[in-house]
Design a protein around this motif. Structure first.
Motif, PDB file in Angstrom:
ATOM      1  N   GLN A 108      46.723  30.931  35.132  1.00 28.38           N
ATOM      2  CA  GLN A 108      46.279  30.556  36.472  1.00 28.38           C
ATOM      3  C   GLN A 108      45.890  31.783  37.298  1.00 28.38           C
ATOM      4  O   GLN A 108      44.870  31.794  37.990  1.00 28.38           O
ATOM      5  N   LYS A 109      46.705  32.849  37.198  1.00 32.37           N
ATOM      6  CA  LYS A 109      46.414  34.060  37.969  1.00 32.37           C
ATOM      7  C   LYS A 109      45.160  34.760  37.458  1.00 32.37           C
ATOM      8  O   LYS A 109      44.375  35.297  38.242  1.00 32.37           O
ATOM      9  N   MET A 110      44.966  34.742  36.144  1.00 26.89           N
ATOM     10  CA  MET A 110      43.771  35.361  35.583  1.00 26.89           C
ATOM     11  C   MET A 110      42.525  34.636  36.065  1.00 26.89           C
ATOM     12  O   MET A 110      41.559  35.269  36.543  1.00 26.89           O
ATOM     13  N   LEU A 111      42.531  33.300  35.964  1.00 24.22           N
ATOM     14  CA  LEU A 111      41.366  32.531  36.392  1.00 24.22           C
ATOM     15  C   LEU A 111      41.111  32.682  37.882  1.00 24.22           C
ATOM     16  O   LEU A 111      39.960  32.807  38.315  1.00 24.22           O
ATOM     17  N   ALA A 112      42.183  32.683  38.660  1.00 27.33           N
ATOM     18  CA  ALA A 112      42.023  32.825  40.109  1.00 27.33           C
ATOM     19  C   ALA A 112      41.423  34.178  40.459  1.00 27.33           C
ATOM     20  O   ALA A 112      40.546  34.272  41.334  1.00 27.33           O
ATOM     21  N   ALA A 113      41.871  35.228  39.789  1.00 29.88           N
ATOM     22  CA  ALA A 113      41.357  36.574  40.076  1.00 29.88           C
ATOM     23  C   ALA A 113      39.876  36.676  39.748  1.00 29.88           C
ATOM     24  O   ALA A 113      39.081  37.205  40.540  1.00 29.88           O
ATOM     25  N   ILE A 114      39.499  36.156  38.604  1.00 32.59           N
ATOM     26  CA  ILE A 114      38.094  36.256  38.198  1.00 32.59           C
ATOM     27  C   ILE A 114      37.214  35.378  39.073  1.00 32.59           C
ATOM     28  O   ILE A 114      36.119  35.775  39.483  1.00 32.59           O
ATOM     29  N   SER A 115      37.699  34.162  39.384  1.00 34.58           N
ATOM     30  CA  SER A 115      36.889  33.243  40.188  1.00 34.58           C
ATOM     31  C   SER A 115      36.671  33.762  41.601  1.00 34.58           C
ATOM     32  O   SER A 115      35.702  33.389  42.265  1.00 34.58           O
ATOM     33  N   SER A 116      37.562  34.639  42.051  1.00 34.07           N
ATOM     34  CA  SER A 116      37.392  35.211  43.389  1.00 34.07           C
ATOM     35  C   SER A 116      36.446  36.406  43.396  1.00 34.07           C
ATOM     36  O   SER A 116      36.205  37.008  44.434  1.00 34.07           O
ATOM     37  N   GLY A 117      35.913  36.731  42.216  1.00 31.32           N
ATOM     38  CA  GLY A 117      34.927  37.803  42.139  1.00 31.32           C
ATOM     39  C   GLY A 117      35.442  39.118  41.609  1.00 31.32           C
ATOM     40  O   GLY A 117      34.687  40.093  41.504  1.00 31.32           O
ATOM     41  N   GLU A 118      36.730  39.183  41.258  1.00 29.83           N
ATOM     42  CA  GLU A 118      37.267  40.426  40.714  1.00 29.83           C
ATOM     43  C   GLU A 118      36.696  40.695  39.319  1.00 29.83           C
ATOM     44  O   GLU A 118      36.440  39.760  38.560  1.00 29.83           O
ATOM     45  N   LYS A 119      36.509  41.961  39.019  1.00 26.35           N
ATOM     46  CA  LYS A 119      35.919  42.345  37.737  1.00 26.35           C
ATOM     47  C   LYS A 119      36.964  43.023  36.849  1.00 26.35           C
ATOM     48  O   LYS A 119      37.696  43.899  37.300  1.00 26.35           O
ATOM     49  N   PHE A 120      36.980  42.607  35.591  1.00 24.20           N
ATOM     50  CA  PHE A 120      37.866  43.194  34.589  1.00 24.20           C
ATOM     51  C   PHE A 120      37.034  43.637  33.396  1.00 24.20           C
ATOM     52  O   PHE A 120      36.017  43.024  33.063  1.00 24.20           O
ATOM     53  N   ASP A 121      37.496  44.685  32.745  1.00 23.42           N
ATOM     54  CA  ASP A 121      36.829  45.155  31.532  1.00 23.42           C
ATOM     55  C   ASP A 121      37.359  44.458  30.287  1.00 23.42           C
ATOM     56  O   ASP A 121      36.618  44.227  29.332  1.00 23.42           O
ATOM     57  N   LEU A 122      38.650  44.153  30.304  1.00 19.50           N
ATOM     58  CA  LEU A 122      39.293  43.512  29.161  1.00 19.50           C
ATOM     59  C   LEU A 122      40.286  42.468  29.646  1.00 19.50           C
ATOM     60  O   LEU A 122      41.002  42.687  30.622  1.00 19.50           O
ATOM     61  N   LEU A 123      40.330  41.351  28.910  1.00 13.06           N
ATOM     62  CA  LEU A 123      41.325  40.326  29.170  1.00 13.06           C
ATOM     63  C   LEU A 123      41.985  39.953  27.851  1.00 13.06           C
ATOM     64  O   LEU A 123      41.316  39.866  26.812  1.00 13.06           O
ATOM     65  N   GLN A 124      43.282  39.729  27.893  1.00 12.65           N
ATOM     66  CA  GLN A 124      44.004  39.220  26.734  1.00 12.65           C
ATOM     67  C   GLN A 124      44.185  37.724  26.934  1.00 12.65           C
ATOM     68  O   GLN A 124      44.767  37.277  27.918  1.00 12.65           O
ATOM     69  N   VAL A 125      43.674  36.916  25.976  1.00 14.81           N
ATOM     70  CA  VAL A 125      43.767  35.462  26.105  1.00 14.81           C
ATOM     71  C   VAL A 125      44.042  34.839  24.741  1.00 14.81           C
ATOM     72  O   VAL A 125      43.889  35.479  23.693  1.00 14.81           O
ATOM     73  N   SER A 126      44.409  33.571  24.747  1.00 15.02           N
ATOM     74  CA  SER A 126      44.534  32.812  23.508  1.00 15.02           C
ATOM     75  C   SER A 126      43.154  32.343  23.067  1.00 15.02           C
ATOM     76  O   SER A 126      42.198  32.337  23.856  1.00 15.02           O
ATOM     77  N   LYS A 127      43.060  31.916  21.808  1.00 14.09           N
ATOM     78  CA  LYS A 127      41.783  31.394  21.330  1.00 14.09           C
ATOM     79  C   LYS A 127      41.365  30.183  22.155  1.00 14.09           C
ATOM     80  O   LYS A 127      40.169  29.983  22.434  1.00 14.09           O
ATOM     81  N   GLU A 128      42.329  29.357  22.539  1.00 15.30           N
ATOM     82  CA  GLU A 128      42.025  28.169  23.345  1.00 15.30           C
ATOM     83  C   GLU A 128      41.308  28.561  24.632  1.00 15.30           C
ATOM     84  O   GLU A 128      40.267  27.986  24.980  1.00 15.30           O
ATOM     85  N   LYS A 129      41.841  29.563  25.350  1.00 14.35           N
ATOM     86  CA  LYS A 129      41.205  29.999  26.593  1.00 14.35           C
ATOM     87  C   LYS A 129      39.879  30.700  26.306  1.00 14.35           C
ATOM     88  O   LYS A 129      38.926  30.581  27.075  1.00 14.35           O
ATOM     89  N   MET A 130      39.802  31.432  25.213  1.00 18.13           N
ATOM     90  CA  MET A 130      38.547  32.076  24.841  1.00 18.13           C
ATOM     91  C   MET A 130      37.446  31.043  24.661  1.00 18.13           C
ATOM     92  O   MET A 130      36.316  31.218  25.127  1.00 18.13           O
ATOM     93  N   ASN A 131      37.764  29.932  23.985  1.00 20.98           N
ATOM     94  CA  ASN A 131      36.763  28.892  23.750  1.00 20.98           C
ATOM     95  C   ASN A 131      36.283  28.286  25.063  1.00 20.98           C
ATOM     96  O   ASN A 131      35.085  28.016  25.244  1.00 20.98           O
TER      97      ASN A 131
END
Length: 475
Positions: free
Chosen positions: A89-112
Motif C-alpha cells: 500500500q505504501k509503495m503504491l501510494a508513494a508512486i501514485s503521488s508522483g514520487e520516483k524510484f529507481d528500483l522496487l522490490q515486489v512479488s511476481k503478482e505485483k509485477m504482473n
C-alpha cells in the motif's frame, strides 16, 4: 470487494496517471546494458532511490548502515526505504503521488499488475547482454520462465531463490517408532496415527498430535496432500475456464481424509486458531509430528533445537507429499521476488548495474550474511558472525540464492539442501490473480468447515464453488 482491494485498485489507477505524466523515456525501448563500477560510459549520476520490503537492515539504524555498505562496495549512493508495515500500500501510494524510484522490490503478482498498467521497463535486452545475468550458473536458464509476463517479456530480475512448501515430518519419531516415511494418504494416516497414539516423545502422556498446520489467517498449507488427487492450489485454467481445484468434486476425497484425521484427534484440534508461529512451536515442543511449511524452515527448525541441545535427536525432514494419479508429486513454489525498474526511474542504467551486482559475491554476502563489522567479521578471508549477525540468521532479504559460484561460507543448515531439491524437482507456481484474496477467504471458510465436519465435505465444496461463481471469481 474488500476495502484493501479497493484501496489497491485506486492507488493503481493513480499510479498509472502519475507515471504517464513523468519523464522516463520510451518504455518500449530497452536500456543499454548497464555499465560496471568505474565505467565512464555510464553518464548517469551513480545514485539510487530504492524501496524494498524485506531487503535491507533489520532496524532503521542498520538500514542506514546497509546504505553505507552499498556505497562502500559499489560506489553507488543509495537511499534505501524500507517501510515497517503495509509495504504494498505504501509503495503504491508513494508512486501514485508522483514520487520516483529507481528500483522496487515486489512479488511476481505485483509485477504482473504493474506490467499490465504499462509502468515497468522491459529488461530482456539488458539481461541478454549481461554476462552476469545470462550465465546459467548465476541464474538457471529455466527459471526465467517463472517471471515471463503475458506478453512474453521479462520485467523483473530475481532477488533470491524462492523456495516452496511441503509436509515436514519428525524423522526421529519415524525412526523411533520403527516406521517409514509415508508416500500415500493411507500411509500418511498410519504414520500420523502412530504419532498420536504411541507416545513418540516418551513422556508417558497422551499429549502429541500427528499433524498441525495454520488456520489463521489462512488455511495453510495443504498442497502436499491435495497432490494425491492431482490438484493444484489456487487457480488453473481448464478448457479456457478459470477453476479453483480445491473447490471441485475431485477435491472431496482429500477434504474427507482431513476430516477423518480431525475426528480421530490426529490433527491438533486448535489448528483453526494457530498462526504459523504457534504451529512451529508445537512442532519444536514435541507436541506435533508433522507440519506443513517452507523448505527453509527445515534447516531453521533443526538448527533451533541443536542450539538448545547439541545432543538432541530432533530431526525435521521435508517430504514431497503424495503422488497423484499420474504418479507425479505436486508441491507449491512461492511467487518469485523480483527487482523492477519503473519507466520513470531517474537512473535506470545504474539500477540495472545494481541488479547485476546483487547477484555477485559481494551482493549476495550483503543480502544474506549482512554488513561487514556489524553482522560479521572478516579475519583474513575467514568470516565469523557477530552476535548481531547470529540473531539476524543470515537473512537480509536473500537467505538463499541461485549463484552456484558463491558457496555459503557457513554451510547450509541441516536438512535444507534435501528440502530445496524437492522444491526444484516437484514444485511449480500457481496462478495468483489480483482478486485472489477474495477467493481465498471463501476457500478458507468452507475448507475449515469440511475439515472440522461442520459440513460434509461434498456440501462444503459445493458451497465453496457456488460462492466463487456468485462473486465471479471462477468461470
Amino acid at each position: 470487494m474488500s476495502k484493501k482491494m479497493l484501496s489497491s485498485m485506486a492507488a493503481m489507477t493513480l499510479l498509472v496517471g502519475a507515471l504517464s505524466g513523468c519523464g522516463g523515456g520510451d518504455s518500449s525501448k530497452p536500456q543499454d546494458q548497464a555499465a560496471k563500477p568505474g565505467d565512464t560510459a555510464n553518464k548517469e549520476e551513480r545514485t539510487l532511490r530504492v524501496m524494498a520490503n524485506v531487503i535491507g537492515g533489520k532496524t532503521p539504524e542498520e538500514n542506514t548502515q546497509f546504505e553505507q555498505e552499498v556505497k562502500r562496495l559499489t560506489g553507488i549512493t543509495v537511499k534505501w526505504e524500507k517501510p515497517s508495515a503495509d509495504y504494498d500500500q505504501k509503495m503504491l501510494a508513494a508512486i501514485s503521488s508522483g514520487e520516483k524510484f529507481d528500483l522496487l522490490q515486489v512479488s511476481k503478482e505485483k509485477m504482473n499488475i504493474l506490467m499490465e498498467q504499462g509502468v515497468l521497463q522491459p529488461l530482456d535486452a539488458q539481461i541478454k547482454a549481461s554476462k552476469t545475468l545470462s550465465d546459467p550458473n548465476v541464474l538457471p536458464t529455466g527459471e526465467w520462465e517463472q517471471v515471463k509476463a503475458k506478453d512474453g517479456k521479462i520485467y523483473g530480475v530475481f532477488t533470491k531463490f524462492q523456495g516452496g512448501t511441503m509436509p515436514i515430518i519428525r524423522e526421529d519419531w519415524v525412526q523411533k517408532l520403527g516406521l517409514k516415511d509415508p508416500n500415500t494418504l493411507d500411509e500418511y494416516y498410519n504414520v500420523l496415527k502412530a504419532f498420536k497414539e504411541k507416545d513418540p516423545d516418551g513422556n508417558g502422556k497422551a499429549d502429541t498430535y500427528g499433524l498441525t498446520f495454520s488456520g489463521k489467517p489462512d488455511l495453510y498449507e495443504l498442497q502436499g496432500f491435495f497432490s494425491a488427487a492431482g490438484l493444484k492450489q489456487r487457480y488453473v485454467v481448464q478448457d479456457g475456464k478459470k477453476v479453483v481445484p480445491y473447490a471441485t468434486d475431485a477435491a472431496v476425497p482429500v477434504w474427507q481424509w482431513l476430516n477423518k484425521l480431525y475426528k480421530e484427534g490426529i490433527i491438533d484440534p486448535d489448528f483453526v486458531n494457530n498462526d504459523t508461529g504457534k504451529m512451529r512451536n508445537l512442532f519444536l515442543g514435541d507436541r506435533a509430528g508433522m507440519i506443513t511449511y517452507w523448505d527453509a524452515w527445515v534447516g531453521t527448525l533443526n538448527s533451533t533445537r541443536l542450539q538448545q541441545d547439541p545432543n538432541t535427536k530432533f530431526q525435521a525432514k521435508g517430504l514431497p507429499g503424495v503422488p497423484g494419479p499420474d504418479g507425479k508429486y505436486m508441491l507449491r513454489r512461492g511467487d518469485p521476488d523480483v527487482w523492477i525498474i519503473p519507466v520513470n526511474a531517474p537512473h535506470p542504467k545504474t539500477a540495472f548495474e545494481f541488479i547485476e551486482w546483487w547477484h555477485s559475491k559481494d551482493g549476495i554476502t550483503l543480502g544474506s550474511i549482512g554488513i561487514k563489522d556489524v553482522d560479521y567479521k572478516d579475519n583474513g578471508g575467514k568470516l565469523e558472525l557477530t552476535e548481531q549477525g547470529k540473531a539476524h540468521a543470515q537473512d537480509h532479504g536473500t537467505p538463499f540464492w541461485y549463484n552456484k559460484n558463491v558457496p555459503n561460507p557457513f554451510g547450509l543448515l541441516p536438512g535444507v539442501k534435501e528440502a530445496q531439491e524437492l522444491v526444484v524437482k516437484y514444485a511449480t507456481l500457481e496462478q495468483t490473480p489480483s482478486n485472489w484474496a477474495d477467493a481465498n477467504k471463501i476457500i478458507n471458510t468452507y475448507g475449515i468447515k469440511a475439515i472440522t465436519g461442520e459440513l460434509p465435505a461434498a456440501d462444503a465444496v459445493k458451497k465453496m464453488r457456488d460462492e466463487l461463481k456468485a462473486q465471479k471469481l471462477i468461470d
